[in-house]
Write an enzyme that holds these catalytic residues in place. Structure first.
Site, PDB file in Angstrom:
ATOM      1  N   THR A   1       0.885  -1.067  -0.270  1.00  0.00           N
ATOM      2  CA  THR A   1       0.034  -0.023  -0.200  1.00  0.00           C
ATOM      3  C   THR A   1       0.816   1.319   0.026  1.00  0.00           C
ATOM      4  O   THR A   1       1.972   1.132  -0.041  1.00  0.00           O
ATOM      5  CB  THR A   1      -0.924   0.101   1.161  1.00  0.00           C
ATOM      6  OG1 THR A   1      -0.004   0.372   2.524  1.00  0.00           O
ATOM      7  CG2 THR A   1      -1.676  -1.163   1.480  1.00  0.00           C
ATOM      8  N   CYS A   2       0.246   2.476  -0.021  1.00  0.00           N
ATOM      9  CA  CYS A   2       1.110   3.772  -0.204  1.00  0.00           C
ATOM     10  C   CYS A   2       2.011   3.766   1.270  1.00  0.00           C
ATOM     11  O   CYS A   2       3.006   4.454   1.330  1.00  0.00           O
ATOM     12  CB  CYS A   2       0.233   4.874  -0.302  1.00  0.00           C
ATOM     13  SG  CYS A   2      -1.198   5.147   0.875  1.00  0.00           S
TER      14      CYS A   2
ATOM     15  N   ARG B   1       2.847   0.900   3.566  1.00  0.00           N
ATOM     16  CA  ARG B   1       3.696   0.012   3.873  1.00  0.00           C
ATOM     17  C   ARG B   1       3.886  -1.327   2.758  1.00  0.00           C
ATOM     18  O   ARG B   1       2.982  -1.245   1.605  1.00  0.00           O
ATOM     19  CB  ARG B   1       2.776  -1.071   5.102  1.00  0.00           C
ATOM     20  CG  ARG B   1       1.522  -1.596   4.494  1.00  0.00           C
ATOM     21  CD  ARG B   1       0.650  -2.365   5.624  1.00  0.00           C
ATOM     22  NE  ARG B   1       0.321  -1.086   6.699  1.00  0.00           N
ATOM     23  CZ  ARG B   1       0.524  -1.101   7.927  1.00  0.00           C
ATOM     24  NH1 ARG B   1       1.453  -2.022   8.302  1.00  0.00           N
ATOM     25  NH2 ARG B   1       0.115  -0.365   8.575  1.00  0.00           N
TER      26      ARG B   1
ATOM     27  N   GLY C   1     -10.869  30.340   1.241  1.00  0.00           N
ATOM     28  CA  GLY C   1      -9.279  29.724   0.811  1.00  0.00           C
ATOM     29  C   GLY C   1      -9.659  28.795  -0.047  1.00  0.00           C
ATOM     30  O   GLY C   1     -10.686  28.058  -0.185  1.00  0.00           O
TER      31      GLY C   1
ATOM     32  N   GLN D   1      -9.960   1.242   5.238  1.00  0.00           N
ATOM     33  CA  GLN D   1      -9.412   0.671   3.787  1.00  0.00           C
ATOM     34  C   GLN D   1      -8.507  -0.318   3.929  1.00  0.00           C
ATOM     35  O   GLN D   1      -8.561  -1.159   2.829  1.00  0.00           O
ATOM     36  CB  GLN D   1      -8.717   2.057   3.294  1.00  0.00           C
ATOM     37  CG  GLN D   1      -8.378   1.918   1.627  1.00  0.00           C
ATOM     38  CD  GLN D   1      -7.674   3.306   1.168  1.00  0.00           C
ATOM     39  OE1 GLN D   1      -7.354   4.194   2.030  1.00  0.00           O
ATOM     40  NE2 GLN D   1      -7.511   3.290   0.026  1.00  0.00           N
TER      41      GLN D   1
ATOM     42  N   LYS E   1      -5.276  23.267   0.501  1.00  0.00           N
ATOM     43  CA  LYS E   1      -5.570  21.714   0.831  1.00  0.00           C
ATOM     44  C   LYS E   1      -6.487  21.437   1.700  1.00  0.00           C
ATOM     45  O   LYS E   1      -7.337  20.672   1.656  1.00  0.00           O
ATOM     46  CB  LYS E   1      -4.111  21.235   1.183  1.00  0.00           C
ATOM     47  CG  LYS E   1      -4.138  19.550   1.011  1.00  0.00           C
ATOM     48  CD  LYS E   1      -4.381  19.164  -0.149  1.00  0.00           C
ATOM     49  CE  LYS E   1      -4.337  17.382  -0.274  1.00  0.00           C
ATOM     50  NZ  LYS E   1      -4.960  16.931  -1.457  1.00  0.00           N
TER      51      LYS E   1
END
Length: 458
Positions: free
Chosen positions: A49-50, A52, A189, A116, A192
């Site tokens: 995964t991103c 691990r 704003g 997830q 992010k």
């Protein structure tokens, strides 16, 4: 045999190392095949995964296992071992099993209790199973991990509360309005944080979103993602009266919205509440706004207080899941202990069947006058006697195999029923079957490779 996990994750390795161990979906079959060919590896699952990359393996012996797995990682990912060894963690047996259970339950995730990872663990297992990289141990262990994770999320509240500032703001708004459907939302704003907030609001029913920013082009860019309307900060102040919700996260140094602006807007809507959240530092909204009637103002400290409170709740729920993990580990250990009883029971059943058939054959030879109906009745009756005679011993050995001295009990059982020959013959047949399977796996047929994932549902 032993279960081992070797991996690196967001805690042990920086992103510039983790990204070098990413694994594309289309490369997974070849990676699993290569892992299965690694010396000493009997079963394998790759979880990438991103956050691990982990290799779960069943090995026949522990010595040199770490070396061979590192060699696989070095060759497959093309990263010299001296660059990643310091970031690795290696868990064996109980520690490895506990780690898998924690990962599946989201207890090892960056966001405690996220769900997830469950889908990712399940997908990794199904891929390995499809590629025939798993066997008896992992087929049981990973199914148990997935079942445990589902149970953990259904029987605890670990995934129910917001643990990010942007989502906490949305959760707070839901408490006040119940629903965002039909509500007008103004986002000040276009950074992010504003995008995350808009994303959560949109996902929770807010369809009328106005994005205001000092740079109109950035407001237009963000508004477009949610089918919203862009405007300038000056225009936003003039439109306050029509809004239900305002969430502000600009980089301005002074107050963007003054109390006088809000007071003026509330004169036009005295009985209609205005929900305002200021998640900017320094603050965008004049604190005096909180004094106005029917205006609900919260700042970043309020949000962080909610987040920390929710995190504390999740930690408490995680302790309940830890107890479930201990129960499941005990269940898996018990299953492993009973694994050796199956060949013994099969040997007893085969021996009983052989004796039964030989005895009947001898009797029928001595009584040729029996017709077919009489033979059938005798066959059924005597088979029932044999089955009843074996019923209690089989149940008892199943129970004893899971106890502390299970191995000794199995040995005694084997000797009492003189099953050595049957066990030896069974072992030879199994070896021959495994050899044929290994030969077959080197050149699998297209039919075997096209086995659908859906049939592997758990």
């Amino acid at each position: 045999m032993h279960i081992v996990v070797v991996g690196l994750n967001y805690r042990t390795a920086p992103v510039e190392i983790r990204e070098r161990f990413s694994l594309a979906e289309q490369d997974m079959p070849r990676a699993l095949a290569e892992l299965k060919r690694t010396k000493g590896v009997l079963e394998g699952v790759l979880l990438a995964t991103c956050n691990r990359t982990e290799l779960y393996v069943v090995v026949d012996r522990l010595p040199m296992c770490g070396y061979h797995i590192r060699s696989f990682m070095e060759q497959w990912f093309g990263v010299p071992r001296e660059e990643f060894t310091q970031h690795l963690y290696i868990y064996e047996d109980d520690q490895a099993i506990r780690h898998l259970f924690k990962v599946a339950c989201g207890l090892d995730s960056m966001v405690l209790g996220e769900t997830q990872i469950l889908g990712q663990v399940k997908h990794a297992f199904l891929q390995a199973q499809q590629e025939k990289a798993t066997g008896t141990w992992f087929n049981m262990l990973f199914k148990q991990a997935v079942t445990l994770s589902k149970r953990a999320h259904s029987e605890t509240s670990i995934g129910e509360s917001a643990v990010s500032v942007s989502y906490a703001a949305v959760e707070l708004g839901k408490r006040i309005f119940g629903s965002f459907v039909g509500k007008k939302v103004l986002i000040l704003g276009a950074g992010k944080m504003s995008e995350l907030t808009a994303k959560h609001l949109h996902a929770n029913g807010a369809k009328e979103i106005i994005v205001a920013n000092r740079t109109l082009a950035r407001a237009e860019e963000l508004a477009k993602k949610f089918n919203g309307t862009p405007c300038t900060i000056t225009d936003a102040v003039s439109r306050l009266a029509e809004m239900d919700i305002l969430i502000s996260s600009t980089g301005a140094e002074g107050y963007v919205i003054q109390a006088a602006d809000v007071a003026q807007c509330m004169k036009k809507r005295p009985s209609r509440p205005l929900f305002m959240i200021d998640i900017a530092v320094p603050r965008d909204l004049d604190p005096m706004i909180a004094q106005l009637q029917n205006v609900f103002l919260y700042d970043i400290d309020d949000m962080e207080g909610i987040v920390e409170s929710n995190l504390e709740m999740r930690r408490m729920e995680a302790e309940k899941i830890d107890a479930m993990i201990s129960e499941e580990m005990a269940a898996f250990a018990n299953w492993l202990q009973t694994l050796g009883v199956r060949p013994v029971i099969r040997a007893l059943q085969e021996k009983a069947t052989t004796i039964h058939e030989d005895t009947l054959e001898s009797m029928f030879n001595k009584l040729p006058e029996l017709d077919e109906r009489q033979r059938t009745v005798i066959r059924r009756l005597t088979r029932s006697i044999v089955n009843q005679m074996m019923h209690d011993p089989i149940n008892r050995i199943k129970e004893m195999a899971g106890e502390k001295n299970g191995a000794e009990a199995l040995e005694m059982f084997t000797q009492i029923f003189a099953l050595e020959e049957q066990l030896e013959a069974g072992s030879e047949q199994k070896s021959a079957s495994e050899a044929r399977e290994a030969q077959s796996s080197k050149s699998p047929s297209p039919e075997k490779l096209s086995f659908p994932l859906a049939q592997m549902s758990m």
